[in-house]
Motif scaffolding. Structure first.
Motif, PDB file in Angstrom:
ATOM      1  N   LEU A 126      46.191  36.187  46.309  1.00 27.49           N
ATOM      2  CA  LEU A 126      45.116  37.028  46.823  1.00 27.49           C
ATOM      3  C   LEU A 126      45.158  37.175  48.336  1.00 27.49           C
ATOM      4  O   LEU A 126      45.015  38.268  48.878  1.00 27.49           O
ATOM      5  CB  LEU A 126      43.757  36.458  46.396  1.00 27.49           C
ATOM      6  CG  LEU A 126      42.514  37.200  46.908  1.00 27.49           C
ATOM      7  CD1 LEU A 126      42.385  38.561  46.238  1.00 27.49           C
ATOM      8  CD2 LEU A 126      41.252  36.368  46.654  1.00 27.49           C
ATOM      9  N   VAL A 154      56.978  41.796  48.881  1.00 28.71           N
ATOM     10  CA  VAL A 154      55.972  41.581  49.921  1.00 28.71           C
ATOM     11  C   VAL A 154      56.623  41.528  51.301  1.00 28.71           C
ATOM     12  O   VAL A 154      56.060  42.020  52.289  1.00 28.71           O
ATOM     13  CB  VAL A 154      55.176  40.290  49.652  1.00 28.71           C
ATOM     14  CG1 VAL A 154      54.285  39.931  50.838  1.00 28.71           C
ATOM     15  CG2 VAL A 154      54.333  40.423  48.392  1.00 28.71           C
ATOM     16  N   SER A 159      40.300  32.426  48.677  1.00 26.05           N
ATOM     17  CA  SER A 159      41.375  31.927  47.816  1.00 26.05           C
ATOM     18  C   SER A 159      41.161  30.469  47.422  1.00 26.05           C
ATOM     19  O   SER A 159      41.720  29.998  46.432  1.00 26.05           O
ATOM     20  CB  SER A 159      42.730  32.090  48.521  1.00 26.05           C
ATOM     21  OG  SER A 159      42.820  31.238  49.652  1.00 26.05           O
ATOM     22  N   TRP A 179      38.145  43.867  51.349  1.00 27.64           N
ATOM     23  CA  TRP A 179      37.832  43.010  50.210  1.00 27.64           C
ATOM     24  C   TRP A 179      36.788  43.592  49.264  1.00 27.64           C
ATOM     25  O   TRP A 179      36.457  42.970  48.249  1.00 27.64           O
ATOM     26  CB  TRP A 179      37.350  41.641  50.702  1.00 27.64           C
ATOM     27  CG  TRP A 179      38.385  40.906  51.484  1.00 27.64           C
ATOM     28  CD1 TRP A 179      38.340  40.581  52.814  1.00 27.64           C
ATOM     29  CD2 TRP A 179      39.643  40.412  51.007  1.00 27.64           C
ATOM     30  NE1 TRP A 179      39.480  39.915  53.191  1.00 27.64           N
ATOM     31  CE2 TRP A 179      40.298  39.793  52.095  1.00 27.64           C
ATOM     32  CE3 TRP A 179      40.284  40.434  49.764  1.00 27.64           C
ATOM     33  CZ2 TRP A 179      41.559  39.204  51.975  1.00 27.64           C
ATOM     34  CZ3 TRP A 179      41.538  39.858  49.645  1.00 27.64           C
ATOM     35  CH2 TRP A 179      42.154  39.258  50.739  1.00 27.64           C
ATOM     36  N   THR A 216      47.468  37.299  50.423  1.00 27.94           N
ATOM     37  CA  THR A 216      48.559  38.075  51.007  1.00 27.94           C
ATOM     38  C   THR A 216      48.060  39.378  51.615  1.00 27.94           C
ATOM     39  O   THR A 216      48.606  39.855  52.620  1.00 27.94           O
ATOM     40  CB  THR A 216      49.635  38.385  49.939  1.00 27.94           C
ATOM     41  OG1 THR A 216      50.097  37.163  49.375  1.00 27.94           O
ATOM     42  CG2 THR A 216      50.815  39.134  50.547  1.00 27.94           C
ATOM     43  N   ALA A 217      47.011  39.952  51.030  1.00 32.99           N
ATOM     44  CA  ALA A 217      46.426  41.169  51.605  1.00 32.99           C
ATOM     45  C   ALA A 217      45.934  40.900  53.014  1.00 32.99           C
ATOM     46  O   ALA A 217      46.046  41.747  53.914  1.00 32.99           O
ATOM     47  CB  ALA A 217      45.274  41.681  50.726  1.00 32.99           C
ATOM     48  N   ALA A 238      51.909  38.448  44.038  1.00 28.90           N
ATOM     49  CA  ALA A 238      51.488  37.840  45.294  1.00 28.90           C
ATOM     50  C   ALA A 238      50.120  37.182  45.144  1.00 28.90           C
ATOM     51  O   ALA A 238      49.297  37.632  44.349  1.00 28.90           O
ATOM     52  CB  ALA A 238      51.427  38.909  46.389  1.00 28.90           C
ATOM     53  N   SER A 264      38.218  44.085  45.701  1.00 23.26           N
ATOM     54  CA  SER A 264      38.464  42.800  45.046  1.00 23.26           C
ATOM     55  C   SER A 264      37.143  42.153  44.619  1.00 23.26           C
ATOM     56  O   SER A 264      37.054  41.533  43.548  1.00 23.26           O
ATOM     57  CB  SER A 264      39.226  41.864  45.996  1.00 23.26           C
ATOM     58  OG  SER A 264      40.505  42.397  46.290  1.00 23.26           O
ATOM     59  N   GLN A 314      48.612  43.404  43.815  1.00 20.77           N
ATOM     60  CA  GLN A 314      48.748  41.943  43.763  1.00 20.77           C
ATOM     61  C   GLN A 314      49.503  41.463  42.517  1.00 20.77           C
ATOM     62  O   GLN A 314      50.518  40.758  42.644  1.00 20.77           O
ATOM     63  CB  GLN A 314      47.372  41.281  43.848  1.00 20.77           C
ATOM     64  CG  GLN A 314      47.430  39.763  43.815  1.00 20.77           C
ATOM     65  CD  GLN A 314      46.061  39.113  43.623  1.00 20.77           C
ATOM     66  OE1 GLN A 314      45.034  39.786  43.694  1.00 20.77           O
ATOM     67  NE2 GLN A 314      46.045  37.817  43.368  1.00 20.77           N
ATOM     68  N   TRP A 338      44.973  46.940  46.523  1.00 18.02           N
ATOM     69  CA  TRP A 338      45.400  45.550  46.362  1.00 18.02           C
ATOM     70  C   TRP A 338      45.139  44.947  44.983  1.00 18.02           C
ATOM     71  O   TRP A 338      45.974  44.181  44.483  1.00 18.02           O
ATOM     72  CB  TRP A 338      44.785  44.677  47.451  1.00 18.02           C
ATOM     73  CG  TRP A 338      45.366  43.298  47.455  1.00 18.02           C
ATOM     74  CD1 TRP A 338      44.746  42.120  47.170  1.00 18.02           C
ATOM     75  CD2 TRP A 338      46.732  42.954  47.730  1.00 18.02           C
ATOM     76  NE1 TRP A 338      45.620  41.068  47.251  1.00 18.02           N
ATOM     77  CE2 TRP A 338      46.859  41.555  47.587  1.00 18.02           C
ATOM     78  CE3 TRP A 338      47.868  43.704  48.068  1.00 18.02           C
ATOM     79  CZ2 TRP A 338      48.060  40.896  47.785  1.00 18.02           C
ATOM     80  CZ3 TRP A 338      49.067  43.041  48.262  1.00 18.02           C
ATOM     81  CH2 TRP A 338      49.158  41.657  48.117  1.00 18.02           C
TER      82      TRP A 338
END
Length: 403
Positions: free
Chosen positions: A38, A92, A365, A237, A40-41, A36, A240, A31, A27
């Motif tokens: 964050l 997406v 987010s 996550w 969206t994952a 897209a 990220s 991304q 991701w």
């Protein structure tokens, strides 16, 4: 013949684990490539898990009609096609479309193979089965990290994983007759593998009670909810968090998250041997304490390398919990209701997988992904509390019987 079938089941669980860790690892690169946000994952993850919930809920009827072998074959085929769709997806929206069969394929095979092994094999086989899921979940980000390092080619990573799935589809196709042969001989082949379990229904207390009304069932469901919340949240996550908070490169972050899955995989391999000496209940408690220690390491303001240590320790702690809780179900609530309660547990587990990681993504987010360690600590603490309350109830029941 039964050994060959067990090997095929293990391979099928590798295929089940391969896609589970891909999205989180890829991701940070997907991304910006797709433009897209964050969270969206989280949407994609929720779509996959939602499909898994649906297919697991209807898996009982499907498995009874078509058999575990055919359902496994079709499910892995759906997964392979979905991953190929991720490779070609131009936006997406197409990823969301492909996420639906990816989830539907995972749910039926997961429920079917778990039930099959729980019925026909001993506790160590259940741990090793989920160990092979960890093999797939570990290989996924390793393969993806290699392509990201070569030039952010995340699509090629999905293509390779899809190719592996299609190879397994061919193997399952050619071995379909084996399932029928083993089932025909099951009264001979599996009797020696049955593990005697203390049946809680033998006390007569639960005969006229609905499964959800049995004391302790809701606490068991809460344990599954928070377990999957931890496992899925860290997997989705983790990369990220390492990229945005610890300033690691996406390729390095993906490799570090793969060590989290190594912890789960190695832990379950070891657990398979430890089950000969320790009870499921002891292993569940020990795993939860170790996972909590790993979450605290991740939370503390330590040098970056300790984040890797935290991921590995969390993985090692999580390793025995899920398979041991599954295998403990008949002992906790009786064989009469175990199949129904097993279904509830799987549905709640997938619910945790579906909603808890996206919830963190939504909050992150609007704040920062740095809240990941806080959420992991809270999830593990809630799981431990639910499990210990359940143990207290079960202990009281044993004391009442002895009086």
């Amino acid at each position: 013949m039964t050994l060959l079938l067990l090997i095929i089941i293990y391979l099928a669980f590798i295929s089940l684990g391969l896609p589970d860790s891909l999205l989180g690892a890829a991701w940070p690169v997907m991304q910006p490539d797709l433009g897209a946000p964050l969270e969206t994952a989280g949407l994609l993850f929720m779509t996959i898990a939602g499909g898994t919930i649906i297919s697991s809920l209807i898996s009982g009827k499907v498995l009874k009609r078509y058999g575990t072998g055919k359902v496994t074959f079709v499910s892995v085929l759906m997964t392979a096609c979905a991953l190929l769709g991720f490779h070609f997806a131009p936006s997406v929206g197409w990823l969301v479309v492909c996420a639906i069969p990816l989830g539907l394929g995972a749910g039926a095979v997961d429920a079917g193979l778990n039930d099959y092994v729980a019925i026909h094999y001993k506790a160590h086989h259940m741990s090793w089965l989920h160990c092979f899921w960890g093999v797939g979940a570990t290989l996924g980000p390793i393969i993806m990290a290699q392509f990201i390092a070569e030039g952010n080619f995340w699509r090629n990573g999905y293509f390779v994983i899809s190719s592996i799935q299609f190879a397994l589809v061919l193997l399952l196709l050619f071995t379909l007759p084996l399932w029928k042969k083993v089932n025909n001989n099951s009264h001979i082949a599996f009797n020696e593998n049955q593990e005697p379990t203390k049946d809680a229904s033998n006390d007569g207390v639960h005969h006229d009670v609905k499964p959800l009304q049995i004391k302790g069932v809701k606490l068991a469901l809460a344990s599954f909810l928070f377990y999957c919340g931890v496992e899925a949240t860290v997997g989705l996550w983790g990369s990220s968090f390492l990229v945005n908070v610890k300033d690691l490169s996406p390729a390095t972050a993906a490799k570090w998250v793969s060590f989290y899955y190594v912890g789960i995989t190695v832990g379950r391999l070891i657990t398979g041997f430890v089950t000969f000496k320790m009870t499921n209940r002891t292993l569940i408690r020990a795993g939860q304490i170790i996972a909590f220690a790993g979450a605290v390491i991740l939370f503390l303001p330590l040098p970056t390398i300790f984040s890797l240590v935290g991921f590995i320790v969390i993985g090692l702690g999580l390793a025995p919990i899920f398979p041991c809780m599954l295998h403990e179900t008949p002992a906790r609530f009786g064989k009469k209701h175990s199949q129904t309660i097993m279904g509830y547990q799987m549905a709640v587990a997938y619910t945790g997988t579906t909603f808890m990681p996206p919830l963190l993504g939504f909050i992150a987010s609007h704040s920062t992904i740095g809240i990941l360690p806080i959420c992991v600590v809270l999830y593990v603490a809630a799981m431990l509390l639910s499990s210990e309350k359940l143990n207290g109830i079960l202990k009281q029941q044993v004391l009442r019987k002895s009086l």
